[in-house]
Enzyme design. Structure first.
Site, mmCIF file in Angstrom:
data_model
loop_
_atom_site.group_PDB
_atom_site.id
_atom_site.type_symbol
_atom_site.label_atom_id
_atom_site.label_comp_id
_atom_site.label_asym_id
_atom_site.label_seq_id
_atom_site.Cartn_x
_atom_site.Cartn_y
_atom_site.Cartn_z
ATOM 1 C CG ASN A 76 0.133 -0.616 2.801
ATOM 2 O OD1 ASN A 76 0.880 -0.405 3.097
ATOM 3 N ND2 ASN A 76 -0.549 0.951 3.520
ATOM 4 C CB CYS A 134 2.800 3.448 4.805
ATOM 5 S SG CYS A 134 1.956 5.235 4.130
ATOM 6 C CD GLU A 193 0.840 0.890 6.903
ATOM 7 O OE1 GLU A 193 0.006 0.781 6.894
ATOM 8 O OE2 GLU A 193 1.422 0.853 5.980
#
Length: 779
Positions: free
Chosen positions: A420, A422, A424
């Site tokens: 995604n 970021c 994670e």
């Protein structure tokens, strides 16, 4: 000077040092403009003592309370009466029906616990406003609104859980994601934070994904797109007889879409695009974030997007061999129309044995043997090109494709091709028949809330993790989905992402330094407890409501917990249970883990449980440090969408006050050093060691901490690195170390800048390069 005397009186009244001062009378004598001036004045004095920032926050809360309704039901009533009210009629009906309970339970005094940055962030981003931009609620109203959305909008109003969730939110024990905060209770409650899309190589789907991403972004979601299936530039298109433009123009198109489709009008849109390293357009991809001059004028760059690399073990092996002169680093490039499915397979094992389960390696070399490659380069050339860009913009991120897939509870569902915004979240997604677009709902636990003098309350953390699990599971059912493919994915896998913030606060409170054996052990135990609490509650929910539909065939259905997948891969020693039992002082024993395994076989409600995201907004609101990171600096300005704020490390100040060292001289030295204390020799060496900033410590320490917690993370983590100088050898050292330790994320942002001691700026800016861009999955 007038401000100085007023602030002195306010401070005395606020902290009970001058009982003859009537605080309310004093405040009522000041107009709105004067109070705003005092807030700014107090904020500027933070360098002297963090209490000035506290006073500024309380003044800001006071100002807000003067202009908003004095009860929750009244605040809702005023909003519902607006001609363009965002509140749903169902939500309003629930509030009216139970208003006596809500009004009596809500505690507005807790607003005064917010930090200055926290209250300003709430006012700017989370509190509902009318069409003229006037704030219509208080922070406590927002917390209650979220709690009702989660537990009061279904077939049954669960009053016990509404009040418990409100209590946890308002005491800052937990936080929910930004989209949940500003969309809860509204007519279109898109509560999910993260969305993953996989772009197919046909014109219809290419444009469908532009539309889908724009719709998602408009509701506050952050987006990750896999581009590995798009044919390379100049590839032949049989249907038209033309040549493909490759990924560059498509990335430019998504860049424009992101700029237009901002997140609910509250902040810029935020997309990340991912590509595998074998793709023919890899060098174009790596250059796009930094293109300037004529290329930028021709609009062939895409500077607003984030970029990520999906890196297979095979590439790391070839790179390491080339670094150590064991091979020439030859790396072949392909176009996916000529070499299909490379992004759809992964290596289940890392072994070099010829019979090892390495589907990607096998297919890659099959295509090499068949001469399907369209280019040849070396691993070093790719990593050098990556480094040129990362020095300038901090990314592309690095995700270790094979580690992510082989350690996924959902590996039976399909290959995970991207992450995604970021890096994670790791949910399988695909287009075509029964398409699935990955979705994850996020929340985080305040680790500092469980400090008990010189010990840590693991039982409390386990309980809080369970409460958050139930919250997020309900959000899956109560939220709005922008597409059928997002709804299908979320309902089938029911993934959630529980993160953390305040780890540095825990270490500072317990007087531990990052990298010490004790700190690494606590880091491991904390994340073990977080995962245990989430899994335990998910199992209980499965008994009550049923398992997620994709449970059969999952690792959990076979009695394998997340750390078991690490043991199976050889990245975690089997005796980890004894180590965790010792650190938690018997709270988590080997027996409890075995009981959890046996229970998991019977059913689990959620396919994923934990994911360690950035938590800038939660940290802002509560005055705690971001996620699992060390302190970025001991004194800095934090730039956010709400303005600039001075942040002083209160733990350092308290420690120095304890030994009578906090003085004007120390303050000035701290200013001159840009927030570093490493060269302030009046401060004892032990304190200087504990308050090394993220850049001042050896970056291998961050990797070792990541390796300790990662086995208990269902998905992945936003792992940042901080370097003084842009030296490729230093960056490669931690990347290779992380890969060898089995990490799922190689790097999120890599920060480079001169050391604090060489800077003569009064206060160094916080290096949160992602703050304004990645807040969709920030809490």
């Amino acid at each position: 000077m007038e401000n100085f005397f007023i602030v002195k009186k306010l401070a005395s009244a606020t902290y009970g040092k001058a009982l003859n001062v009537d605080l309310n009378k004093l405040l009522q004598a000041l107009n709105h403009h004067s109070l705003q001036g005092l807030i700014s004045y107090c904020s500027a004095l933070t360098i002297l003592h963090y209490d000035y920032s506290t006073l500024a926050a309380r003044l800001s809360v006071y100002l807000l309370h003067q202009s908003t309704a004095s009860s929750f039901s009244k605040a809702v009533s005023l909003q519902a009466a607006q001609s363009c009210s965002r509140l749903s009629s169902h939500f309003v009906d629930v509030v009216y029906k139970y208003k006596a309970i809500f009004d009596s339970y809500i505690d507005y005094s807790r607003d005064y616990k917010l930090s200055l940055l926290g209250i300003e962030t709430m006012k700017n981003s989370y509190l509902l406003k009318n069409k003229d931009g006037v704030i219509m609620e208080r922070p406590q109203d927002a917390y209650m609104r979220v709690a009702i959305m989660i537990h009061g909008m279904g077939r049954v109003v669960n009053m016990k859980m509404i009040l418990l969730t409100y209590d946890l939110l308002s005491r800052h024990v937990i936080t929910h994601a930004s989209p949940t905060m500003f969309n809860a209770g509204t007519k279109k409650p898109q509560l999910s934070s993260c969305f993953l899309l996989n772009v197919n190589d046909n014109l219809e789907n290419l444009y469908d994904m532009v539309k889908t991403a724009g719709i998602i972004s408009g509701g506050g979601g952050g987006i990750g797109l896999c581009l590995s299936g798009i044919r390379a530039k100049n590839s032949f298109i049989s249907g038209s007889g033309l040549r493909s433009n490759g990924i560059q123009n498509y990335i430019v198109l998504q860049n424009a879409s992101q700029c237009y489709a901002n997140q609910g009008g509250l902040r810029p849109g935020a997309y990340a695009v991912y590509l595998e390293l074998w793709h023919q357009d890899i060098f174009t991809f790596l250059q796009m974030p930094r293109l300037k001059g004529q290329m930028a004028e021709q609009r062939l760059n895409a500077p607003n997007l984030k970029y990520g690399l999906w890196v297979p073990d095979l590439f790391m092996e070839i790179l390491e061999d080339q670094i150590h002169n064991r091979g020439d680093g030859t790396w072949y490039l392909f176009s996916p129309d000529q070499a299909p499915n490379l992004h759809k397979v992964f290596d289940l094992e890392r072994s070099q044995h010829e019979n090892a389960h390495r589907e990607f390696k096998k297919l890659y070399y099959q295509y090499v043997a068949e001469k399907r490659y369209t280019g040849v380069t070396t691993a070093k050339e790719i990593i050098k090109e990556w480094f040129k860009t990362v020095v300038q913009v901090g990314n592309p991120y690095i995700g270790f494709k094979d580690a992510i897939n082989r350690k996924s509870n959902l590996s039976h569902v399909g290959t995970i091709t991207n992450s995604n915004l970021c890096i994670e979240i790791t949910i399988p997604c695909w287009e075509g028949n029964e398409a699935e677009q990955g979705v994850c709902n996020l929340a985080a636990v305040n680790l500092a809330a469980f400090i008990r003098e010189s010990s840590y309350d693991y039982r409390g953390l386990i309980e809080a993790a369970g409460n958050v699990t139930e919250n997020l599971d309900n959000i899956i059912d109560n939220g709005y989905y922008p597409t059928e493919a997002t709804r299908r994915s979320n309902m089938r896998h029911r993934p959630i992402g529980i993160g953390v913030f305040g780890l540095a606060d825990v270490f500072a409170s317990l007087k531990m330094k990052f990298g010490s054996p004790e700190a690494i052990a606590i880091d491991e135990a904390i994340h073990a407890a977080l995962y245990y609490g989430a899994m335990r509650r998910s199992i209980e929910l499965a008994k009550e409501k049923g398992s997620h539909p994709s449970f059969p065939g999952s690792a959990a259905s076979k009695g394998l917990l997340q750390p078991d997948l690490w043991v199976r891969c050889g990245d975690l020693i089997p005796s980890w249970e004894n180590r965790v039992a010792q650190t938690t002082q018997g709270v988590l024993t080997p027996k409890k883990w075995w009981q959890l395994r046996l229970a998991a076989i019977q059913g689990v409600r959620n396919g994923y449980l934990t994911a360690l995201m950035p938590t800038a907004t939660s940290s802002n609101s509560t005055g705690k440090n971001e996620c699992f990171e060390p302190f970025t600096s001991n004194l800095y300005t934090r730039r956010t969408l709400s303005g600039e704020f001075i942040i002083l490390n209160k733990y350092l100040m308290d420690d120095l006050e304890e030994i009578n060292l906090w003085s004007e001289d120390i303050q000035q030295q701290l200013l001159n050093a840009g927030g570093s204390i490493q060269h302030i020799l009046d401060i004892p060496a032990e304190i200087r060691e504990r308050y090394k900033t993220s850049r001042e410590m050896n970056q291998k320490i961050l990797t070792k901490h990541a390796a300790a917690r990662n086995p208990f993370v269902s998905q992945s983590m936003s792992l940042n690195y901080y370097f003084y100088e842009p030296e490729l050898s230093q960056v490669l050292t931690v990347l290779v170390l992380g890969w060898k330790k089995g990490l799922t994320t190689g790097s999120y942002y890599c920060h480079f800048s001169p050391g604090a001691g060489t800077q003569k700026k009064i206060i160094r800016n916080s290096e949160k390069a992602c703050n304004a861009d990645c807040e969709a999955c920030l809490l």
